[in-house]
Design a protein around this motif. Structure first.
Motif, PDB file in Angstrom:
ATOM      1  N   UNK A  71      33.337  -5.728  11.753  1.00  0.00           N
ATOM      2  CA  UNK A  71      32.351  -6.544  11.040  1.00  0.00           C
ATOM      3  C   UNK A  71      31.319  -7.083  12.017  1.00  0.00           C
ATOM      4  N   UNK A  72      30.049  -6.949  11.648  1.00  0.00           N
ATOM      5  CA  UNK A  72      28.989  -7.436  12.531  1.00  0.00           C
ATOM      6  C   UNK A  72      28.726  -8.927  12.335  1.00  0.00           C
ATOM      7  N   UNK A  73      29.359  -9.533  11.336  1.00  0.00           N
ATOM      8  CA  UNK A  73      28.950 -10.901  10.983  1.00  0.00           C
ATOM      9  C   UNK A  73      29.555 -11.993  11.876  1.00  0.00           C
ATOM     10  N   UNK A  74      30.745 -11.775  12.421  1.00  0.00           N
ATOM     11  CA  UNK A  74      31.421 -12.789  13.258  1.00  0.00           C
ATOM     12  C   UNK A  74      31.439 -14.176  12.625  1.00  0.00           C
ATOM     13  N   UNK A  75      31.859 -14.283  11.393  1.00  0.00           N
ATOM     14  CA  UNK A  75      31.904 -15.594  10.736  1.00  0.00           C
ATOM     15  C   UNK A  75      33.002 -16.450  11.366  1.00  0.00           C
ATOM     16  N   UNK A  76      32.676 -17.698  11.608  1.00  0.00           N
ATOM     17  CA  UNK A  76      33.646 -18.603  12.238  1.00  0.00           C
ATOM     18  C   UNK A  76      34.852 -18.853  11.336  1.00  0.00           C
ATOM     19  N   UNK A  77      34.664 -18.663  10.046  1.00  0.00           N
ATOM     20  CA  UNK A  77      35.748 -18.958   9.103  1.00  0.00           C
ATOM     21  C   UNK A  77      36.780 -17.846   9.016  1.00  0.00           C
ATOM     22  N   UNK A  78      36.500 -16.708   9.638  1.00  0.00           N
ATOM     23  CA  UNK A  78      37.256 -15.499   9.322  1.00  0.00           C
ATOM     24  C   UNK A  78      38.103 -15.034  10.500  1.00  0.00           C
ATOM     25  N   UNK A  79      39.359 -14.661  10.222  1.00  0.00           N
ATOM     26  CA  UNK A  79      40.226 -14.122  11.265  1.00  0.00           C
ATOM     27  C   UNK A  79      40.388 -12.612  11.090  1.00  0.00           C
ATOM     28  N   UNK A  80      39.811 -12.075  10.039  1.00  0.00           N
ATOM     29  CA  UNK A  80      39.998 -10.664   9.694  1.00  0.00           C
ATOM     30  C   UNK A  80      38.993  -9.770  10.447  1.00  0.00           C
ATOM     31  N   UNK A  81      37.721 -10.158  10.421  1.00  0.00           N
ATOM     32  CA  UNK A  81      36.663  -9.328  11.017  1.00  0.00           C
ATOM     33  C   UNK A  81      36.832  -9.179  12.522  1.00  0.00           C
ATOM     34  N   UNK A  82      36.572  -7.963  13.041  1.00  0.00           N
ATOM     35  CA  UNK A  82      36.667  -7.717  14.490  1.00  0.00           C
ATOM     36  C   UNK A  82      35.393  -6.989  14.935  1.00  0.00           C
ATOM     37  N   UNK A  83      35.058  -7.153  16.187  1.00  0.00           N
ATOM     38  CA  UNK A  83      33.944  -6.370  16.742  1.00  0.00           C
ATOM     39  C   UNK A  83      34.414  -4.920  16.882  1.00  0.00           C
ATOM     40  N   UNK A  84      33.452  -3.980  16.832  1.00  0.00           N
ATOM     41  CA  UNK A  84      33.815  -2.548  16.890  1.00  0.00           C
ATOM     42  C   UNK A  84      34.612  -2.228  18.155  1.00  0.00           C
ATOM     43  N   UNK A  85      34.275  -2.935  19.260  1.00  0.00           N
ATOM     44  CA  UNK A  85      34.926  -2.624  20.551  1.00  0.00           C
ATOM     45  C   UNK A  85      36.330  -3.215  20.673  1.00  0.00           C
ATOM     46  N   UNK A  86      36.690  -4.123  19.787  1.00  0.00           N
ATOM     47  CA  UNK A  86      38.004  -4.786  19.861  1.00  0.00           C
ATOM     48  C   UNK A  86      39.116  -3.738  19.707  1.00  0.00           C
ATOM     49  N   UNK A  87      40.044  -3.683  20.651  1.00  0.00           N
ATOM     50  CA  UNK A  87      41.108  -2.672  20.543  1.00  0.00           C
ATOM     51  C   UNK A  87      41.976  -2.848  19.298  1.00  0.00           C
ATOM     52  N   UNK A  88      41.962  -4.052  18.722  1.00  0.00           N
ATOM     53  CA  UNK A  88      42.787  -4.271  17.516  1.00  0.00           C
ATOM     54  C   UNK A  88      42.045  -3.866  16.220  1.00  0.00           C
ATOM     55  N   UNK A  89      40.747  -3.530  16.345  1.00  0.00           N
ATOM     56  CA  UNK A  89      39.972  -3.207  15.138  1.00  0.00           C
ATOM     57  C   UNK A  89      40.417  -1.867  14.559  1.00  0.00           C
ATOM     58  N   UNK A  90      40.285  -1.708  13.257  1.00  0.00           N
ATOM     59  CA  UNK A  90      40.639  -0.424  12.637  1.00  0.00           C
ATOM     60  C   UNK A  90      39.583  -0.001  11.626  1.00  0.00           C
ATOM     61  N   UNK A  91      39.447   1.298  11.443  1.00  0.00           N
ATOM     62  CA  UNK A  91      38.633   1.855  10.360  1.00  0.00           C
ATOM     63  C   UNK A  91      39.371   3.086   9.853  1.00  0.00           C
ATOM     64  N   UNK A  92      39.710   3.094   8.595  1.00  0.00           N
ATOM     65  CA  UNK A  92      40.423   4.256   8.042  1.00  0.00           C
ATOM     66  C   UNK A  92      39.444   5.387   7.770  1.00  0.00           C
ATOM     67  N   UNK A  93      39.948   6.606   7.876  1.00  0.00           N
ATOM     68  CA  UNK A  93      39.143   7.752   7.441  1.00  0.00           C
ATOM     69  C   UNK A  93      39.199   7.796   5.909  1.00  0.00           C
TER      70      UNK A  93
END
Ligand code: V47
Length: 373
Positions: A71-93
């Motif tokens: 997620x590009x938004x980086x909302x302070x309220x959110x623990x779900x969104x991650x930057x693309x480079x974050x090793x914990x981030x995921x995107x399903x095919x």
């Protein structure tokens, strides 16, 4: 009518209005938030709840699908969104989305609730292909897909209007929109919580356009962070005004802020008292929205059950796999079976009614379901 004692004198004129079916004002909303007479609030909200939904509590058999947390938004309220480079981030095919949609125990799911991060590279065509693939594989399942925030982001990235974006999503399979991303409409609060997200008025404009195109949607409000009582009443009245124009909101879901793992981790979690108050006040102010949902994942099944006597008439559904609240420290399970939902509802003295996303009763046999139209 049962005689109840109202301790807080500020509630007495409000009681008269509620009993007469009159609309409550901004000042009434503030008085409702400021009282500690929770039983009186619950009594009044229950009157409206039973007027609109009788003794029924609605629930559905659904599955959440979150294709990406990038997620590009980086909302302070959110623990779900991650930057693309974050090793914990995921995107399903696409294949993974389609596979996961059918995974796990199936109880003839009637709805996929699909939301995710604002991914900087996934295109509108990708999302349309995802929806098309789901429709092809699960033709009877309603696709409640993408918040107003995601729709606006896809429009911006595709350089087309909100209306065209919605038309493309509808052609690909979107049947309705969930209510997320509304947070609190007030600009000051939004600048702190979610600076890069669309503004409150933009959220309302996307909802208006969706409703004009014939899509139903839900609406939400995130509470229990830095908002004031005035911000809450203002938010609810803005929803009520849009609903007066379009009639497109089906249900309102008050969402309690979960601070764990967010940039606002120092804020205390909401209490059961506050959660029940939010349900009751929203039932009383949103007189033109038919349903108030006590989302059990967010409130815990215990409070969501009690909420059925404080203004709520819906519990949400089976969910199966939940990420947004669990990344933010929720301790509830990720899914509830149909039988567990039935027990919660029956023990609250309500009549369980399975619904599809559009609140049409669903009749189930051992092997199939039929939507009663
Ligand atoms: O948009 C994000 C909120 C929403 C946190 O339409 C958080 O039927 C609390 O909208 N603490 C997603 N809240 C959930 C949502 C929803 C849920 C169930 C049913 C429906 C429906 C909609 O959750 C987000 C945001 O407002 N959120 N992070 C957090 N840390």
């Amino acid at each position: 009518m049962m005689e109840i004692i109202i301790d807080d004198p500020r509630l007495r004129p409000i009681r008269e209005k509620v009993e007469a079916g009159e609309r409550l004002s901004y000042e009434d909303g503030l008085a409702l938030y400021r009282t500690s007479d929770l039983l009186a609030l619950g009594y009044l909200a229950n009157l409206v709840r039973e007027r609109k939904n009788g003794n029924v509590t609605w629930f559905n058999v659904n599955r959440h699908i979150n294709p990406t947390d990038v997620c590009v938004a980086s909302c302070k309220l959110c623990a779900f969104g991650k930057r693309a480079k974050d090793p914990k981030a995921y995107t399903w095919s696409l294949e993974e989305v389609w596979h996961r949609a059918g995974e796990g125990w199936s109880e003839a799911i009637t709805e996929f609730h699909i939301v995710g991060g604002l991914h900087p590279e996934l295109t509108l065509d990708w999302y349309c292909e995802m929806l098309g693939g789901l429709k092809q594989r699960f033709p009877n399942v309603h696709l409640k897909a993408f918040t107003m925030v995601e729709v606006a982001y896809l429009a911006q990235r595709s350089k087309i209007s909100i209306r065209e974006t919605l038309e493309k999503l509808m052609a690909a399979g979107t049947d309705s929109l969930p209510g997320g991303g509304a947070e609190i409409f007030n600009d000051r609060v939004r600048r702190i919580l979610c600076d890069h997200k669309i503004t409150g008025s933009q959220w309302l404009e996307v909802a208006r356009t969706a409703h004009e195109l014939g899509l139903k949607s839900n609406c939400t409000m995130l509470y229990g962070h830095i908002e004031t009582e005035e911000d809450r009443v203002d938010h609810l009245i803005k929803l009520r005004e849009l609903q007066r124009d379009t009639g497109g909101f089906q249900t309102f879901i008050p969402l309690a802020f979960h601070p764990a793992n967010t940039d606002l981790g120092h804020i205390s979690s909401t209490t059961g008292f506050q959660d029940l108050k939010m349900i009751a006040v929203s039932r009383l102010l949103l007189d033109n929205i038919d349903h108030i949902k006590a989302y059990w994942i967010m409130m815990t099944p215990r409070i969501a059950q009690i909420a059925q006597r404080f203004g709520a008439d819906d519990l949400d559904g089976t969910v199966v796999e939940e990420k947004i609240y669990h990344d933010a420290g929720a301790t509830t399970s990720q899914g509830l079976r149909r039988n567990e939902l039935l027990r919660l509802i029956r023990e609250a003295g309500r009549e369980p009614m399975e619904r599809d996303t559009l609140y049409r009763p669903v009749r189930r046999t051992e092997a199939a379901f039929t939507v009663l139209v």
